[in-house]
Enzyme design. Structure first.
Site, PDB file in Angstrom:
ATOM      1  N   ASP A 245       0.825  -1.215   0.000  1.00  0.00           N
ATOM      2  CA  ASP A 245       0.000   0.000   0.000  1.00  0.00           C
ATOM      3  C   ASP A 245       0.860   1.267   0.000  1.00  0.00           C
ATOM      4  OD1 ASP A 245      -2.432  -1.275  -0.099  1.00  0.00           O
ATOM      5  OD2 ASP A 245      -2.822  -1.138   2.053  1.00  0.00           O
ATOM      6  N   HIS A 268      -3.438   4.773   4.619  1.00  0.00           N
ATOM      7  CA  HIS A 268      -3.587   5.543   3.384  1.00  0.00           C
ATOM      8  C   HIS A 268      -3.523   7.046   3.637  1.00  0.00           C
ATOM      9  CE1 HIS A 268      -4.393   1.969   1.072  1.00  0.00           C
ATOM     10  NE2 HIS A 268      -5.341   1.612   1.929  1.00  0.00           N
ATOM     11  N   HIS A 338      -9.943  44.449  -8.003  1.00  0.00           N
ATOM     12  CA  HIS A 338     -10.598  43.170  -8.276  1.00  0.00           C
ATOM     13  C   HIS A 338     -10.939  42.493  -6.948  1.00  0.00           C
ATOM     14  CE1 HIS A 338     -11.024  38.964  -9.796  1.00  0.00           C
ATOM     15  NE2 HIS A 338     -11.538  39.596 -10.832  1.00  0.00           N
TER      16      HIS A 338
END
Length: 433
Positions: A245, A268, A338
């Site tokens: 893994d 994970h 902006h």
């Protein structure tokens, strides 16, 4: 005199391969088919069951979940449990491939990467005309995430060492260490199956997980052993699968790794966090050694304040690829008007900065630069994914799609901290001033 060994080249497969079965978590039937891909493609998944067959590149910018497996996505498209195939691809040093999947999850096969490796053996290996990309660890560091602990150290090749500990008579504390490029990795790690506890199955299925799990694709542990009829492939199969893994998740860095990864209780979530740290450190190292600084960029581009929007170039491959950086600060003139209460970099200027990086790639191949200028002819498939605000650093990667004479078609992607903020296809032409 001694000769310098040739640099390793990128690889793809020779012919397509296919595997089908049920998804470990969804329980749905799914077919996966892998195809060769050109240099610098990377591993790109394609959801063929969705309209338009959207692509999902296997990189950190597209990670969307790490719950009992690694999931990637782009837009509404998702793909779960990609780590086992990615581990097999790393072991075979396959850098470029398209992977078509007609469902939301890869086939579980037998719960390991063995069937994927056998499929890849049947596909053959094709060396390509481009150097392999490497992420080299040159300084030892550590990282903690959730319950996972990692130490990464320099090494001549890629090595993974893992330690796990479970209060179970068949596991206890296990340690294993492997060289990923060694042929033994395919026989000693890739066949190691995923595992889980029988007591957790009902709760997982209540969350919509492990719907396709069975003794055919997982080692299921009872309180004092395994379900009847299950035979372990290795006494320490559990830690071997965790090493599998780690390799699969770290494949998301998008390059071959040179370093020794030492993982304590890897998962994970921690693996992906480590992959992000590896990429961040590599980018920081690149920043310390720019290929072009701002003074040199000014010699190539005609733009000047406030429209020179590239601060440095950190990677360059002639006629192929360039990586440039734009540091966004609150002092940019466009922030005055902006959205001044909530500063956001205008999307058109993000694309302009991307185009300037692409312009540097085009101009680099030209002679008599003082007499040349780049004009952009078209923009296609422009997408803005996330806002860019003061303090961000945009990393623009532009690759050549096609060159015909003085006309060049390119694709650019801008990322901030590994997340895609904008992408576009561009066509430009070099003309005399």
């Amino acid at each position: 005199m001694p000769t310098t060994p040739p640099l390793p080249r990128q690889n793809t497969i020779v012919r397509p391969g296919e595997i089908q079965g049920v998804g470990l978590h969804t329980g749905a039937e799914v077919r996966m088919r892998i195809h060769p891909a050109p240099v610098d493609t990377g591993i790109v998944f394609r959801r063929t069951d969705l309209p338009g067959s959207p692509d999902i590149p296997a990189n950190l910018a597209h990670v969307v979940g790490t719950d009992l497996g690694t999931s990637i996505g782009q837009g509404e498209a998702r793909l779960h449990t990609v780590e086992h195939l990615l581990s097999a691809l790393v072991a075979r040093e396959i850098d470029n491939a398209f992977v078509e999947v007609d469902g939301v999850e890869l086939p579980a096969a037998d719960g390991s990467a063995r069937e994927f490796a056998r499929m890849l053996d049947g596909c053959g290996l094709q060396e390509q005309d481009a150097p392999a990309k490497y992420l080299t660890v040159d300084q030892t560091f550590s990282l903690s995430k959730d319950r996972s602990e990692y130490v990464v150290a320099p090494a001549q090749d890629y090595r993974v060492s893992a330690t796990i500990e479970f209060d179970h008579p068949l596991i206890g504390r296990q340690f294993a260490s492997f060289r990923v490029a060694d042929p033994s990795f395919a026989t000693e790690v890739l066949p190691a199956r995923t595992f889980g506890f029988l007591r957790d199955v009902e709760a997982m299925r209540g969350r919509g997980l492990a719907m396709g799990g069975s003794q055919d694709n997982a080692v299921v542990l009872t309180e004092d052993g395994v379900l009847e009829g299950t035979q372990l492939r290795f006494p320490d199969e559990f830690v071997r699968h965790k090493a599998l893994d780690v390799v699969g998740d770290l494949a998301l860095v998008g390059a071959r790794i040179r370093g020794h990864v030492i993982a304590e209780r890897p998962g994970h979530l921690g693996n992906v966090a480590l992959a992000k740290e590896l990429v961040a450190r590599a980018e920081k190292k690149a920043l310390a050694r720019p290929i072009l600084n701002i003074e040199q960029i000014s010699q190539y581009l005609p733009h000047r304040y406030p429209f020179l929007l590239v601060d440095r170039v950190v990677e360059f491959e002639e006629r192929k690829r360039i990586v440039g950086l734009k540091n966004v600060t609150i002092n940019e003139p466009f922030f005055v008007g902006h959205f001044p209460g909530r500063p956001v970099m205008p999307g058109v200027l993000i694309i302009e900065a991307m185009a300037q990086v692409g312009g540097l790639l085009v101009l680099e191949q030209m002679e008599n630069l003082d007499d040349k200028v780049v004009y952009f002819m078209s923009l296609d498939n422009v997408k803005w994914r996330r806002p860019v605000t003061p303090g961000d650093q945009i990393r623009f990667e532009v690759v050549v799609l096609q060159i015909r004479g003085a006309t060049c078609r390119m694709r650019g992607v801008g990322t901030v901290d590994g997340h895609v903020v904008a992408e576009a296809e561009m066509m430009a032409r070099v003309v005399d001033k």
